[in-house]
Design a protein around this motif. Structure first.
Motif, PDB file in Angstrom:
ATOM      1  N   MET A   1       0.840  -1.189   0.000  1.00  0.00           N
ATOM      2  CA  MET A   1       0.000   0.000   0.000  1.00  0.00           C
ATOM      3  C   MET A   1       0.878   1.243   0.000  1.00  0.00           C
ATOM      4  N   SER A   2       0.624   2.162  -0.852  1.00  0.00           N
ATOM      5  CA  SER A   2       1.375   3.415  -0.838  1.00  0.00           C
ATOM      6  C   SER A   2       0.652   4.420   0.044  1.00  0.00           C
ATOM      7  N   ALA A   3       1.341   5.475   0.379  1.00  0.00           N
ATOM      8  CA  ALA A   3       0.778   6.469   1.308  1.00  0.00           C
ATOM      9  C   ALA A   3      -0.491   7.112   0.784  1.00  0.00           C
ATOM     10  N   GLY A   4      -0.714   7.112  -0.529  1.00  0.00           N
ATOM     11  CA  GLY A   4      -1.895   7.741  -1.092  1.00  0.00           C
ATOM     12  C   GLY A   4      -3.107   6.835  -1.102  1.00  0.00           C
ATOM     13  N   ASP A   5      -2.929   5.557  -0.871  1.00  0.00           N
ATOM     14  CA  ASP A   5      -4.035   4.602  -0.889  1.00  0.00           C
ATOM     15  C   ASP A   5      -4.870   4.753   0.371  1.00  0.00           C
ATOM     16  N   SER A   6      -6.134   4.346   0.254  1.00  0.00           N
ATOM     17  CA  SER A   6      -6.959   4.288   1.452  1.00  0.00           C
ATOM     18  C   SER A   6      -6.809   2.894   2.046  1.00  0.00           C
ATOM     19  N   VAL A   7      -7.117   2.781   3.304  1.00  0.00           N
ATOM     20  CA  VAL A   7      -6.986   1.504   3.987  1.00  0.00           C
ATOM     21  C   VAL A   7      -8.121   0.590   3.546  1.00  0.00           C
ATOM     22  N   ASP A   8      -7.778  -0.592   3.066  1.00  0.00           N
ATOM     23  CA  ASP A   8      -8.766  -1.604   2.687  1.00  0.00           C
ATOM     24  C   ASP A   8      -9.025  -2.453   3.923  1.00  0.00           C
ATOM     25  N   LEU A   9     -10.053  -2.067   4.695  1.00  0.00           N
ATOM     26  CA  LEU A   9     -10.328  -2.750   5.955  1.00  0.00           C
ATOM     27  C   LEU A   9     -10.715  -4.205   5.753  1.00  0.00           C
ATOM     28  N   ALA A  10     -11.423  -4.503   4.673  1.00  0.00           N
ATOM     29  CA  ALA A  10     -11.806  -5.895   4.419  1.00  0.00           C
ATOM     30  C   ALA A  10     -10.559  -6.756   4.215  1.00  0.00           C
ATOM     31  N   GLU A  11      -9.622  -6.256   3.453  1.00  0.00           N
ATOM     32  CA  GLU A  11      -8.386  -7.004   3.209  1.00  0.00           C
ATOM     33  C   GLU A  11      -7.562  -7.095   4.500  1.00  0.00           C
ATOM     34  N   LEU A  12      -7.507  -6.001   5.248  1.00  0.00           N
ATOM     35  CA  LEU A  12      -6.796  -6.000   6.522  1.00  0.00           C
ATOM     36  C   LEU A  12      -7.397  -7.041   7.464  1.00  0.00           C
ATOM     37  N   TYR A  13      -8.703  -7.128   7.485  1.00  0.00           N
ATOM     38  CA  TYR A  13      -9.404  -8.097   8.320  1.00  0.00           C
ATOM     39  C   TYR A  13      -9.070  -9.519   7.876  1.00  0.00           C
ATOM     40  N   ARG A  14      -9.191  -9.783   6.586  1.00  0.00           N
ATOM     41  CA  ARG A  14      -8.895 -11.124   6.067  1.00  0.00           C
ATOM     42  C   ARG A  14      -7.460 -11.537   6.379  1.00  0.00           C
ATOM     43  N   THR A  15      -6.554 -10.618   6.252  1.00  0.00           N
ATOM     44  CA  THR A  15      -5.134 -10.923   6.394  1.00  0.00           C
ATOM     45  C   THR A  15      -4.678 -11.011   7.848  1.00  0.00           C
ATOM     46  N   HIS A  16      -5.225 -10.188   8.725  1.00  0.00           N
ATOM     47  CA  HIS A  16      -4.659 -10.065  10.072  1.00  0.00           C
ATOM     48  C   HIS A  16      -5.599 -10.408  11.224  1.00  0.00           C
ATOM     49  N   HIS A  17      -6.843 -10.715  10.950  1.00  0.00           N
ATOM     50  CA  HIS A  17      -7.805 -10.975  12.030  1.00  0.00           C
ATOM     51  C   HIS A  17      -7.341 -12.099  12.948  1.00  0.00           C
ATOM     52  N   LEU A  18      -6.998 -13.238  12.401  1.00  0.00           N
ATOM     53  CA  LEU A  18      -6.604 -14.389  13.224  1.00  0.00           C
ATOM     54  C   LEU A  18      -5.360 -14.080  14.054  1.00  0.00           C
ATOM     55  N   MET A  45     -10.714   1.419  14.252  1.00  0.00           N
ATOM     56  CA  MET A  45      -9.968   1.745  13.050  1.00  0.00           C
ATOM     57  C   MET A  45     -10.920   2.259  11.953  1.00  0.00           C
ATOM     58  N   HIS A  46     -12.079   1.629  11.859  1.00  0.00           N
ATOM     59  CA  HIS A  46     -13.068   2.074  10.870  1.00  0.00           C
ATOM     60  C   HIS A  46     -13.545   3.496  11.181  1.00  0.00           C
ATOM     61  N   ARG A  47     -13.814   3.750  12.466  1.00  0.00           N
ATOM     62  CA  ARG A  47     -14.291   5.089  12.852  1.00  0.00           C
ATOM     63  C   ARG A  47     -13.240   6.163  12.592  1.00  0.00           C
ATOM     64  N   ASN A  48     -11.967   5.832  12.787  1.00  0.00           N
ATOM     65  CA  ASN A  48     -10.883   6.810  12.656  1.00  0.00           C
ATOM     66  C   ASN A  48     -10.073   6.631  11.381  1.00  0.00           C
ATOM     67  N   ARG A  49     -10.646   5.998  10.418  1.00  0.00           N
ATOM     68  CA  ARG A  49      -9.965   5.674   9.169  1.00  0.00           C
ATOM     69  C   ARG A  49      -9.396   6.913   8.476  1.00  0.00           C
ATOM     70  N   ALA A  50     -10.126   7.983   8.492  1.00  0.00           N
ATOM     71  CA  ALA A  50      -9.677   9.210   7.832  1.00  0.00           C
ATOM     72  C   ALA A  50      -8.454   9.806   8.525  1.00  0.00           C
ATOM     73  N   ALA A  51      -8.293   9.550   9.802  1.00  0.00           N
ATOM     74  CA  ALA A  51      -7.178  10.123  10.560  1.00  0.00           C
ATOM     75  C   ALA A  51      -5.886   9.330  10.397  1.00  0.00           C
ATOM     76  N   LEU A  52      -5.979   8.155   9.820  1.00  0.00           N
ATOM     77  CA  LEU A  52      -4.783   7.343   9.634  1.00  0.00           C
ATOM     78  C   LEU A  52      -3.929   7.981   8.554  1.00  0.00           C
ATOM     79  N   ARG A  53      -2.789   8.543   8.978  1.00  0.00           N
ATOM     80  CA  ARG A  53      -1.929   9.289   8.057  1.00  0.00           C
ATOM     81  C   ARG A  53      -1.214   8.402   7.053  1.00  0.00           C
ATOM     82  N   ASP A  54      -0.806   7.239   7.483  1.00  0.00           N
ATOM     83  CA  ASP A  54      -0.035   6.355   6.615  1.00  0.00           C
ATOM     84  C   ASP A  54      -0.723   4.999   6.565  1.00  0.00           C
ATOM     85  N   PRO A  55      -1.468   4.721   5.499  1.00  0.00           N
ATOM     86  CA  PRO A  55      -2.167   3.437   5.404  1.00  0.00           C
ATOM     87  C   PRO A  55      -1.227   2.229   5.518  1.00  0.00           C
TER      88      PRO A  55
END
Length: 170
Positions: A1-18, A45-55
């Motif tokens: 993910m580059s700094a300009g991308d938005s956070v893909d929470l679904a992918e983050l969940y799939r990859t790191h939930h367990l 993280m979902h609520r503060n997604r916009a505040a995450l400076r570096d995805p």
């Protein structure tokens, strides 16, 4: 993910939930609470997604949220238990828990449970999550030097606890 991308929470969940549930499980000591902790971390993280400076830092942010949520849960538990008049009935461990862990692993986990919270957190993040000292310092909001000293003290305490256990058995 580059700094300009938005956070893909679904992918983050799939990859790191367990991985996050496992981390929380070691910190809060039961699976249901661990799942609640991780769910709250993802919601935050979902609520503060916009505040995450570096995805690209999303996993670190999530890990720190899990550690903080675990601490909060443990504080709430302590408060509730301090105000209980009657002791809660002991809940038996699942029937298959003995099969899941070898005796030596159970010994180590019992010893780890006796450590102070900060030392336990450092060891879990270091040896279970395989984080570097810098990553642990970021996750816990402490310096790298504190990580080193807490890890050293925890290992010494574990050795003492394990030796005392062996001495009392023999």
């Amino acid at each position: 993910m580059s700094a300009g991308d938005s956070v893909d929470l679904a992918e983050l969940y799939r990859t790191h939930h367990l991985q996050m549930v496992r981390l929380a499980r070691l910190l809060v000591d039961d699976l249901a609470s661990a799942e609640d902790v991780v769910q709250e971390a993802f919601l935050g993280m979902h609520r503060n997604r916009a505040a995450l400076r570096d995805p690209a830092a999303a996993v670190g942010y999530l890990r720190q949220a899990v550690v903080n949520q675990s601490r909060s849960m443990l504080r709430r538990r302590r408060t509730v238990r301090a105000h209980l008049k009657a002791a809660e009935p002991e809940i038996a461990p699942p029937a298959d828990s003995d099969v899941l862990l070898a005796e030596e692993h159970r010994e180590v986990l019992r010893a780890v449970d006796q450590l102070p919270p900060r030392q336990r957190e450092v060891l879990v993040l270091r040896y279970w999550s395989d984080l570097s000292e810098a990553d642990i310092a970021d996750a816990l909001g402490i310096s790298k030097g504190t990580v080193k000293s807490q890890a050293s003290r925890a290992m010494a305490a574990l050795a003492t606890i394990m030796q005392e256990g062996r001495d009392s058995d023999g």
